[in-house]
Design an enzyme around this catalytic site. Structure first.
Site, PDB file in Angstrom:
ATOM      1  N   ASN A 197      48.402  29.897  32.230  1.00 53.76           N
ATOM      2  CA  ASN A 197      47.670  30.501  32.504  1.00 53.76           C
ATOM      3  C   ASN A 197      48.019  29.704  34.178  1.00 53.76           C
ATOM      4  OD1 ASN A 197      46.608  27.734  30.928  1.00 53.76           O
ATOM      5  ND2 ASN A 197      45.029  28.725  31.636  1.00 53.76           N
ATOM      6  N   ASN A 232      43.312  31.046  39.473  1.00 54.47           N
ATOM      7  CA  ASN A 232      42.676  31.319  40.554  1.00 54.47           C
ATOM      8  C   ASN A 232      41.151  31.020  41.503  1.00 54.47           C
ATOM      9  OD1 ASN A 232      42.531  33.010  43.413  1.00 54.47           O
ATOM     10  ND2 ASN A 232      44.659  33.776  42.814  1.00 54.47           N
ATOM     11  N   ALA A 233      40.821  30.942  43.179  1.00 53.27           N
ATOM     12  CA  ALA A 233      40.195  30.005  43.056  1.00 53.27           C
ATOM     13  C   ALA A 233      38.924  31.694  43.515  1.00 53.27           C
ATOM     14  CB  ALA A 233      39.581  29.931  44.938  1.00 53.27           C
ATOM     15  N   TYR A 253      38.086  34.088  40.583  1.00 51.25           N
ATOM     16  CA  TYR A 253      38.239  33.424  39.434  1.00 51.25           C
ATOM     17  C   TYR A 253      38.718  34.699  37.997  1.00 51.25           C
ATOM     18  CZ  TYR A 253      35.512  29.716  39.335  1.00 51.25           C
ATOM     19  OH  TYR A 253      34.577  28.199  40.090  1.00 51.25           O
ATOM     20  N   CYS A 282      46.415  34.797  32.069  1.00 46.87           N
ATOM     21  CA  CYS A 282      46.208  34.353  31.143  1.00 46.87           C
ATOM     22  C   CYS A 282      47.896  33.689  30.340  1.00 46.87           C
ATOM     23  CB  CYS A 282      45.927  35.356  29.445  1.00 46.87           C
ATOM     24  SG  CYS A 282      44.193  35.111  29.314  1.00 46.87           S
ATOM     25  N   GLU A 302      49.428  34.357  27.346  1.00 45.58           N
ATOM     26  CA  GLU A 302      49.888  35.228  26.897  1.00 45.58           C
ATOM     27  C   GLU A 302      50.704  36.224  27.955  1.00 45.58           C
ATOM     28  OE1 GLU A 302      47.253  34.431  26.754  1.00 45.58           O
ATOM     29  OE2 GLU A 302      45.856  33.811  24.181  1.00 45.58           O
ATOM     30  N   CYS A 344      42.541  36.245  24.469  1.00 45.06           N
ATOM     31  CA  CYS A 344      40.976  36.462  24.566  1.00 45.06           C
ATOM     32  C   CYS A 344      41.712  38.184  24.072  1.00 45.06           C
ATOM     33  CB  CYS A 344      41.509  36.442  26.260  1.00 45.06           C
ATOM     34  SG  CYS A 344      42.093  37.624  26.671  1.00 45.06           S
TER      35      CYS A 344
END
Ligand code: THU
Length: 129
Positions: free
Chosen positions: A42, A45-46, A48, A53, A55, A84
């Protein structure tokens, strides 16, 4: 390649996770039908929602190298967390027949499939029908 070897590869990718916000490191390793392994972790990032992810990093890296056929994926987190919803959607698109090993950091794992993770999903057949 054995499940344990694929999980080990995912564990190594997990060590490279960039997760300064959640501190929840995830590693993934995808095995192509011709026996190659592509890794993902993963990358947060700031801003979000710009996080990606593990995967999806692994699968998109493989596609960028010309790979389209996948046999298995291993995912490693500290506690055996499950992929997810967004990742399940990408998994059904690119690797609908994959076996999935979901492992924790001790190496304990359970085995499932993409079809079990996303039953009745929207896929290419839905568009082509
Ligand atoms: N994450 C993954 O890498 N894969 C998943 O399937 C679930 C969530 C990441 C995203 C974020 O960096 C962190 O885990 C916490 O949500």
């Amino acid at each position: 390649m054995s499940p344990t070897e694929l999980i080990q590869a995912a564990k190594e990718a997990r060590a490279r996770a960039y997760a300064p916000y959640s501190n929840y490191a995830v590693g993934a390793a995808v095995l192509t039908e011709d026996g190659e392994v592509f890794l993902g972790c993963n990358v947060e990032n700031a801003a979000y929602p710009s996080t990606i992810c593990a995967e999806r990093v692994a699968l998109t890296a493989a596609v960028a190298q010309g790979k389209r056929r996948f046999a298995a994926m291993a995912v490693v987190t500290r506690n055996g967390g499950s992929p997810c919803g967004a990742c399940r959607q990408v998994m059904i698109e690119l690797g609908p027949d994959m076996v999935v090993y979901i492992a924790d950091e001790t190496g304990a794992y359970r085995t499932t499939t993409v079809r079990a993770l996303l039953p009745d999903g929207f896929d290419n057949a839905s568009l082509l029908a």
